[in-house]
Scaffold this active site. Sequence first.
Site, PDB file in Angstrom:
ATOM      1  N   TYR A   1     -21.470  18.681  -6.661  1.00  0.00           N
ATOM      2  CA  TYR A   1     -20.824  19.488  -7.714  1.00  0.00           C
ATOM      3  C   TYR A   1     -21.308  18.945  -9.062  1.00  0.00           C
ATOM      4  O   TYR A   1     -21.132  17.758  -9.340  1.00  0.00           O
ATOM      5  CB  TYR A   1     -19.305  19.347  -7.651  1.00  0.00           C
ATOM      6  CG  TYR A   1     -18.646  19.993  -6.444  1.00  0.00           C
ATOM      7  CD1 TYR A   1     -18.658  19.381  -5.190  1.00  0.00           C
ATOM      8  CD2 TYR A   1     -17.980  21.214  -6.565  1.00  0.00           C
ATOM      9  CE1 TYR A   1     -18.031  19.976  -4.094  1.00  0.00           C
ATOM     10  CE2 TYR A   1     -17.355  21.810  -5.476  1.00  0.00           C
ATOM     11  CZ  TYR A   1     -17.390  21.184  -4.246  1.00  0.00           C
ATOM     12  OH  TYR A   1     -16.769  21.772  -3.166  1.00  0.00           O
TER      13      TYR A   1
ATOM     14  N   PRO B   1     -13.107  28.976  -6.439  1.00  0.00           N
ATOM     15  CA  PRO B   1     -13.657  28.294  -5.255  1.00  0.00           C
ATOM     16  C   PRO B   1     -14.059  26.828  -5.466  1.00  0.00           C
ATOM     17  O   PRO B   1     -14.480  26.174  -4.512  1.00  0.00           O
ATOM     18  CB  PRO B   1     -14.891  29.145  -4.899  1.00  0.00           C
ATOM     19  CG  PRO B   1     -15.218  29.916  -6.120  1.00  0.00           C
ATOM     20  CD  PRO B   1     -13.960  30.056  -6.924  1.00  0.00           C
TER      21      PRO B   1
ATOM     22  N   LYS C   1     -10.773  25.744  -1.455  1.00  0.00           N
ATOM     23  CA  LYS C   1      -9.411  25.813  -0.896  1.00  0.00           C
ATOM     24  C   LYS C   1      -8.986  27.191  -0.390  1.00  0.00           C
ATOM     25  O   LYS C   1      -8.008  27.294   0.366  1.00  0.00           O
ATOM     26  CB  LYS C   1      -8.392  25.361  -1.964  1.00  0.00           C
ATOM     27  CG  LYS C   1      -8.423  23.889  -2.236  1.00  0.00           C
ATOM     28  CD  LYS C   1      -7.792  23.100  -1.092  1.00  0.00           C
ATOM     29  CE  LYS C   1      -8.200  21.660  -1.080  1.00  0.00           C
ATOM     30  NZ  LYS C   1      -9.144  21.286  -0.053  1.00  0.00           N
TER      31      LYS C   1
ATOM     32  N   HIS D   1     -18.658  16.335   7.136  1.00  0.00           N
ATOM     33  CA  HIS D   1     -19.035  15.633   5.894  1.00  0.00           C
ATOM     34  C   HIS D   1     -17.947  14.632   5.525  1.00  0.00           C
ATOM     35  O   HIS D   1     -16.782  15.006   5.378  1.00  0.00           O
ATOM     36  CB  HIS D   1     -19.212  16.641   4.752  1.00  0.00           C
ATOM     37  CG  HIS D   1     -20.562  17.298   4.767  1.00  0.00           C
ATOM     38  ND1 HIS D   1     -21.113  17.888   3.659  1.00  0.00           N
ATOM     39  CD2 HIS D   1     -21.469  17.437   5.755  1.00  0.00           C
ATOM     40  CE1 HIS D   1     -22.303  18.373   3.969  1.00  0.00           C
ATOM     41  NE2 HIS D   1     -22.548  18.119   5.231  1.00  0.00           N
TER      42      HIS D   1
ATOM     43  N   TYR E   1      -9.138  17.110  -1.556  1.00  0.00           N
ATOM     44  CA  TYR E   1     -10.323  17.815  -1.039  1.00  0.00           C
ATOM     45  C   TYR E   1     -10.284  17.932   0.488  1.00  0.00           C
ATOM     46  O   TYR E   1     -10.609  18.986   1.039  1.00  0.00           O
ATOM     47  CB  TYR E   1     -11.610  17.102  -1.503  1.00  0.00           C
ATOM     48  CG  TYR E   1     -12.841  17.963  -1.344  1.00  0.00           C
ATOM     49  CD1 TYR E   1     -13.210  18.871  -2.333  1.00  0.00           C
ATOM     50  CD2 TYR E   1     -13.626  17.895  -0.195  1.00  0.00           C
ATOM     51  CE1 TYR E   1     -14.320  19.697  -2.185  1.00  0.00           C
ATOM     52  CE2 TYR E   1     -14.741  18.708  -0.028  1.00  0.00           C
ATOM     53  CZ  TYR E   1     -15.084  19.598  -1.037  1.00  0.00           C
ATOM     54  OH  TYR E   1     -16.181  20.412  -0.879  1.00  0.00           O
TER      55      TYR E   1
HETATM   56  P1  RFL Z   1      -9.842  38.480   3.200  1.00  0.00           P
HETATM   57  O1  RFL Z   1     -10.950  37.663   3.739  1.00  0.00           O
HETATM   58  O2  RFL Z   1     -10.022  39.138   1.878  1.00  0.00           O
HETATM   59  O3  RFL Z   1      -9.463  39.571   4.292  1.00  0.00           O
HETATM   60  C1  RFL Z   1      -8.587  40.646   4.024  1.00  0.00           C
HETATM   61  C2  RFL Z   1      -8.904  41.786   4.974  1.00  0.00           C
HETATM   62  O4  RFL Z   1      -7.967  42.856   4.763  1.00  0.00           O
HETATM   63  C3  RFL Z   1      -8.684  44.094   4.775  1.00  0.00           C
HETATM   64  N1  RFL Z   1      -7.895  45.095   4.030  1.00  0.00           N
HETATM   65  C4  RFL Z   1      -7.162  46.064   4.636  1.00  0.00           C
HETATM   66  N2  RFL Z   1      -6.943  46.341   5.932  1.00  0.00           N
HETATM   67  C5  RFL Z   1      -6.132  47.417   6.225  1.00  0.00           C
HETATM   68  N3  RFL Z   1      -5.564  48.186   5.256  1.00  0.00           N
HETATM   69  C6  RFL Z   1      -5.758  47.935   3.947  1.00  0.00           C
HETATM   70  N4  RFL Z   1      -5.194  48.699   3.030  1.00  0.00           N
HETATM   71  C7  RFL Z   1      -6.586  46.826   3.596  1.00  0.00           C
HETATM   72  N5  RFL Z   1      -6.987  46.295   2.408  1.00  0.00           N
HETATM   73  C8  RFL Z   1      -7.781  45.253   2.702  1.00  0.00           C
HETATM   74  C9  RFL Z   1     -10.010  43.743   4.129  1.00  0.00           C
HETATM   75  O5  RFL Z   1     -11.014  44.696   4.464  1.00  0.00           O
HETATM   76  C10 RFL Z   1     -10.284  42.367   4.726  1.00  0.00           C
HETATM   77  O6  RFL Z   1     -11.003  42.428   5.926  1.00  0.00           O
HETATM   78  O7  RFL Z   1      -8.486  37.624   3.084  1.00  0.00           O
HETATM   79  P2  RFL Z   1      -7.951  36.392   4.021  1.00  0.00           P
HETATM   80  O8  RFL Z   1      -8.035  36.757   5.462  1.00  0.00           O
HETATM   81  O9  RFL Z   1      -6.650  35.983   3.447  1.00  0.00           O
HETATM   82  O10 RFL Z   1      -9.031  35.230   3.830  1.00  0.00           O
HETATM   83  C11 RFL Z   1      -9.201  34.596   2.583  1.00  0.00           C
HETATM   84  C12 RFL Z   1     -10.609  34.035   2.460  1.00  0.00           C
HETATM   85  O11 RFL Z   1     -11.538  35.064   2.776  1.00  0.00           O
HETATM   86  C13 RFL Z   1     -10.889  33.479   1.054  1.00  0.00           C
HETATM   87  O12 RFL Z   1      -9.759  32.753   0.596  1.00  0.00           O
HETATM   88  C14 RFL Z   1     -12.123  32.548   1.007  1.00  0.00           C
HETATM   89  O13 RFL Z   1     -13.288  33.242   1.285  1.00  0.00           O
HETATM   90  C15 RFL Z   1     -12.220  31.861  -0.358  1.00  0.00           C
HETATM   91  N6  RFL Z   1     -13.430  31.018  -0.504  1.00  0.00           N
HETATM   92  C16 RFL Z   1     -13.461  29.722  -0.008  1.00  0.00           C
HETATM   93  N7  RFL Z   1     -12.426  29.221   0.663  1.00  0.00           N
HETATM   94  C17 RFL Z   1     -12.482  27.963   1.205  1.00  0.00           C
HETATM   95  O14 RFL Z   1     -11.490  27.518   1.783  1.00  0.00           O
HETATM   96  N8  RFL Z   1     -13.607  27.171   1.136  1.00  0.00           N
HETATM   97  C18 RFL Z   1     -14.709  27.600   0.477  1.00  0.00           C
HETATM   98  O15 RFL Z   1     -15.714  26.894   0.494  1.00  0.00           O
HETATM   99  C19 RFL Z   1     -14.665  28.909  -0.149  1.00  0.00           C
HETATM  100  N9  RFL Z   1     -15.728  29.383  -0.803  1.00  0.00           N
HETATM  101  C20 RFL Z   1     -14.543  31.503  -1.182  1.00  0.00           C
HETATM  102  C21 RFL Z   1     -15.688  30.644  -1.326  1.00  0.00           C
HETATM  103  C22 RFL Z   1     -14.562  32.783  -1.719  1.00  0.00           C
HETATM  104  C23 RFL Z   1     -15.675  33.216  -2.402  1.00  0.00           C
HETATM  105  N10 RFL Z   1     -15.624  34.539  -2.886  1.00  0.00           N
HETATM  106  C24 RFL Z   1     -16.615  35.499  -2.669  1.00  0.00           C
HETATM  107  C25 RFL Z   1     -14.350  35.056  -3.380  1.00  0.00           C
HETATM  108  C26 RFL Z   1     -16.804  31.072  -2.007  1.00  0.00           C
HETATM  109  C27 RFL Z   1     -16.798  32.340  -2.576  1.00  0.00           C
HETATM  110  C28 RFL Z   1     -18.013  32.734  -3.359  1.00  0.00           C
HETATM  111  C1  PHB Z   2     -19.772  27.190   0.083  1.00  0.00           C
HETATM  112  O1  PHB Z   2     -20.507  26.523   0.832  1.00  0.00           O
HETATM  113  O2  PHB Z   2     -19.809  28.434   0.052  1.00  0.00           O
HETATM  114  C2  PHB Z   2     -18.827  26.489  -0.829  1.00  0.00           C
HETATM  115  C3  PHB Z   2     -18.713  25.114  -0.735  1.00  0.00           C
HETATM  116  C4  PHB Z   2     -17.847  24.436  -1.579  1.00  0.00           C
HETATM  117  C5  PHB Z   2     -17.101  25.142  -2.509  1.00  0.00           C
HETATM  118  C6  PHB Z   2     -17.195  26.522  -2.593  1.00  0.00           C
HETATM  119  C7  PHB Z   2     -18.074  27.199  -1.743  1.00  0.00           C
HETATM  120  O3  PHB Z   2     -16.266  24.463  -3.338  1.00  0.00           O
END
Ligand code: RFL
Ligand code: PHB
Length: 408
Positions: free
Chosen positions: A213, A305, A309, A84, A399
């Site tokens: 957005y 989110p 980032k 994109h 971004y």
């Molecule tokens: P995670 O993915 O939470 O993984 C951590 C892992 O550690 C395990 N764990 C343990 N393992 C052993 N012993 C323990 N005691 C433990 N405790 C926990 C867990 O089971 C898990 O498997 O962290 P990590 O790897 O740092 O990754 C971070 C990302 O997952 C997170 O920052 C993103 O998903 C955030 N996020 C977004 N980020 C973006 O860059 N672009 C996006 O578009 C974006 N959209 C989002 C998002 C997060 C969202 N939610 C649900 C918070 C959209 C949403 C809705």
């Molecule tokens: C997504 O596609 O899940 C998404 C995209 C952009 C954002 C957050 C989440 O800023």
Amino acid sequence: MLSDSDRTVRREMKCKLAIIGAGPSGLLLGQLLLRAGIDNVIIEKKSADYVQGRIRAGVLEQGTVDLLREAGAGRRIDDEGIVHRGLELVFGRCRDRIDLQGLTGDGAVTIYGQTEMTRDLMEAREASGGLSFYEAEDVRLHDVDGERPYVTFMHDSQPYRLSCDYIAGCDGYHGISRHCIPQDVLVEYERVYPFSWLGLLSDTPPVHHELVYVNHERGFALCSQRSASRSRYYLQVPPTDRLEEWPDSRFWAELKRRLPDKLSQRLVTGPALEKSITPLRSYVAEPMQYGKLFLVGDAAHIVPPTGAKGLNLAASDVGTLYRILKKAYQENRFDVVGRYSEIALRRVWKATRFSWFMTSLMHTFPSREEMAFERRMQQAEYDYYVNSSAGQKTIAENYVGLPHDLVD
Ligand code: RFL
Ligand code: PHB
């Protein structure tokens, strides 16, 4: 078959780096280091299927894609990721395109689900023969500030002891690693926002070819996507709302109300494949390093989110730690190990700022409803940013992602 006496004996193992958590941070770090000849073991408390199925991020910065390639897990994203080169912002009656490519000298982001990235990394690890323990129980870190740290855990009813040089806490916000930093050392910064995001995934074509957005007086909305036939939408909802209060029909009706007419008429609805509610917060823990323990990704910081980032910041922490450990082990430059926190935090705070800015600009703040002045300030800020080339460029360069810091 293990005999009963085998099961009670603690299995002893050794590696350079113990990685706690097999989310994107742990998997990416593990894979990059394996390819650099630095052996590591991943310990994850959930099952591989559970980790792989979590629907989360969808927007990857170029720096994140480059690291995936360097980890040998970039083939599918190169084939299937959707590049994109722009995004849209909507505020009241204004609809403005931010030309990511033009404003940043060829910058772009790639649409690729976190589920897919996790799958690619798991497959790459499997192919490289890296050791991982899923469904580990009672994971504990020991002597993180001593010379010989180690991790103990139970797996398949068998006790294990893993000795290592260093430990990477990649265990997310609810993990245990951060709690190993003494309270008088750890400083926490937090902002909880007065709203949540309700997300819906559906097998319907995206309403627009780029992300949209929307700041609407009824609340924020986001139109995102995973492919030409799969959409991801989000709505700002009160933090007290529960999923049961949002049947699909209510979600689609509310989304239609918040979109500009042209988009709302084009919106294709369908049954939800997944729906979830996420509270929004900003959180940073300092320092990101204590003794032989490094905090990586969500274990050290959470961003709302709105700036896309979270995952990208996790990847840039991984990039920093990877480069530091590579220098240490390959060039015997162990002097750089102590710089991880300082280098990572510089980028963490900038991404925290951008995520806070985008959240503040694009949401309706409940307390602001009566505060006409605050709403006017938000409108003026929007007007300024989208109608100034400097403002647009600021949004675009943040971004697509600020440069990853080098380690010298
Ligand atoms: P995670 O993915 O939470 O993984 C951590 C892992 O550690 C395990 N764990 C343990 N393992 C052993 N012993 C323990 N005691 C433990 N405790 C926990 C867990 O089971 C898990 O498997 O962290 P990590 O790897 O740092 O990754 C971070 C990302 O997952 C997170 O920052 C993103 O998903 C955030 N996020 C977004 N980020 C973006 O860059 N672009 C996006 O578009 C974006 N959209 C989002 C998002 C997060 C969202 N939610 C649900 C918070 C959209 C949403 C809705
Ligand atoms: C997504 O596609 O899940 C998404 C995209 C952009 C954002 C957050 C989440 O800023």
